[in-house]
Design a protein around this motif. Structure first.
Motif, PDB file in Angstrom:
ATOM      1  N   ASP A 220       8.076   9.358  -1.035  1.00  0.00           N
ATOM      2  CA  ASP A 220       7.022   8.668  -0.287  1.00  0.00           C
ATOM      3  C   ASP A 220       5.714   8.658  -1.089  1.00  0.00           C
ATOM      4  OD1 ASP A 220       8.774   8.176   1.759  1.00  0.00           O
ATOM      5  OD2 ASP A 220       7.931   9.659   3.155  1.00  0.00           O
ATOM      6  N   LYS A 221       5.454   9.739  -1.788  1.00  0.00           N
ATOM      7  CA  LYS A 221       4.271   9.798  -2.649  1.00  0.00           C
ATOM      8  C   LYS A 221       4.385   8.762  -3.768  1.00  0.00           C
ATOM      9  CE  LYS A 221       0.473  11.777  -4.321  1.00  0.00           C
ATOM     10  NZ  LYS A 221      -0.827  11.731  -3.608  1.00  0.00           N
ATOM     11  N   ASP A 224       3.654   5.320  -2.333  1.00  0.00           N
ATOM     12  CA  ASP A 224       2.218   5.185  -2.047  1.00  0.00           C
ATOM     13  C   ASP A 224       1.425   4.965  -3.342  1.00  0.00           C
ATOM     14  OD1 ASP A 224      -0.086   5.422  -0.154  1.00  0.00           O
ATOM     15  OD2 ASP A 224      -0.567   7.121  -1.471  1.00  0.00           O
ATOM     16  N   LYS A 227       1.970   1.228  -4.593  1.00  0.00           N
ATOM     17  CA  LYS A 227       1.945   0.177  -3.569  1.00  0.00           C
ATOM     18  C   LYS A 227       1.317  -1.124  -4.072  1.00  0.00           C
ATOM     19  CE  LYS A 227      -2.254   2.171  -1.505  1.00  0.00           C
ATOM     20  NZ  LYS A 227      -2.791   2.872  -0.299  1.00  0.00           N
TER      21      LYS A 227
END
Length: 284
Positions: A220-221, A224, A227
């Motif tokens: 998820d990092k 992010d 993005k």
């Protein structure tokens, strides 16, 4: 002029004395270099041919030590420690001797520091590892003796010998997980892990069966941090990690996002990968 002529004649004589006829070797040299996990494995050996002879049980007698090839001893080198049948081989080079029999072979890793000659008897002090493996018949003729490394995984492989109508395989492992985990710990404790670092750590945790919840945080990092320039392969693995963590809804969401990007890039392999998992998760 006379001096130049004499010099030319002298050079021609030296060349004719030093010139040698070069012909092909009957058992040509071969060298295999294979990465297994993070370990470099190198095998150097010579490859005799059958040439109409009966090999095992005749040219290579049963129950006798064989140099496992021709000419100089067959040599294997590991860049890290390796494990054979529960026995540790320290990083370094070893002669590979075998004792073929009709149904099994002994495979011996020997470290007496010599590179030629086959000992009449093995000195136990120089036997670094020894294992007994089953031999199998093959339904075709193999003319040239071959050693290979197959069945590759992140943590090991299979050393294989095949010649005439016989195949023998011996498994070994390498300490990849310990090295990778140490590397992950070092990088993640540094000041600024990159998106690639988070991604690599997350995917490794997924593949190695480590803490999947930690893998979710790292992937998820990654997403992010990227993005503004999303990568469909990053997001596809985010989907796989979420699915492994039990978050099917999040996995489907990520796979659909990855599929959209893969289609925009016209990248067929990831289009198929995403469609396959979406079908598996009941979303297509």
């Amino acid at each position: 002029m006379k001096k130049l002529l004499l010099l030319f004649m002298a050079c021609a004589t030296v060349y004719s004395v030093n010139a040698q006829i070069e012909t092909p070797q009957p058992s040509p040299f071969s060298k295999i270099e294979q990465k297994v996990g993070l370990t470099d494995v190198t095998i150097e050996y010579s490859r005799p041919g059958v040439k109409g002879r009966t090999i095992f049980g005749d040219l290579v007698p049963y129950g006798k030590i064989w140099r496992t090839g021709a000419n100089a001893r067959t040599k294997i080198t590991f860049s890290t420690d390796a494990t054979v049948d529960g026995q540790t081989l320290k990083a370094g080079s070893y002669s590979v001797f075998t004792i073929p029999n009709a149904e099994t072979w002994d495979v011996i890793f020997y470290n007496d520091g010599k590179d030629s000659g086959t000992p009449d008897e093995l000195d136990p002090a120089h036997v670094a590892a020894k294992t007994n493996v089953k031999s199998y018949p093959v339904p075709f003729d193999v003319e040239t003796f071959t050693i290979d490394i197959n069945n590759l995984s992140n943590t090991g492989g299979r050393l294989e010998f095949i010649w005439e109508k016989t195949w023998v395989g011996m498994d070994f492992t390498v300490p990849t997980d310990a090295a990778v985990m140490a590397s992950i710990d070092e990088v993640m404790s540094s000041d600024a892990p990159s998106a690639k670092d988070y991604y690599a750590a997350a995917v490794y945790y997924l593949e190695a069966g480590h803490d999947i919840n930690q893998a979710v945080k790292w992937v998820d990092k990654t997403i992010d941090m990227t993005k503004d320039d999303p990568k469909f392969w990053y997001i596809h693995n985010q989907a796989l990690i979420r699915a492994k963590a039990g978050d099917t809804k999040g996995a489907i969401e990520a796979a659909k996002a990855s599929l959209k990007l893969a289609k925009a890039a016209n990248y067929d392999a990831y289009i198929k990968k995403n469609e396959d998992v979406l079908k598996e998760w009941g979303s297509m």
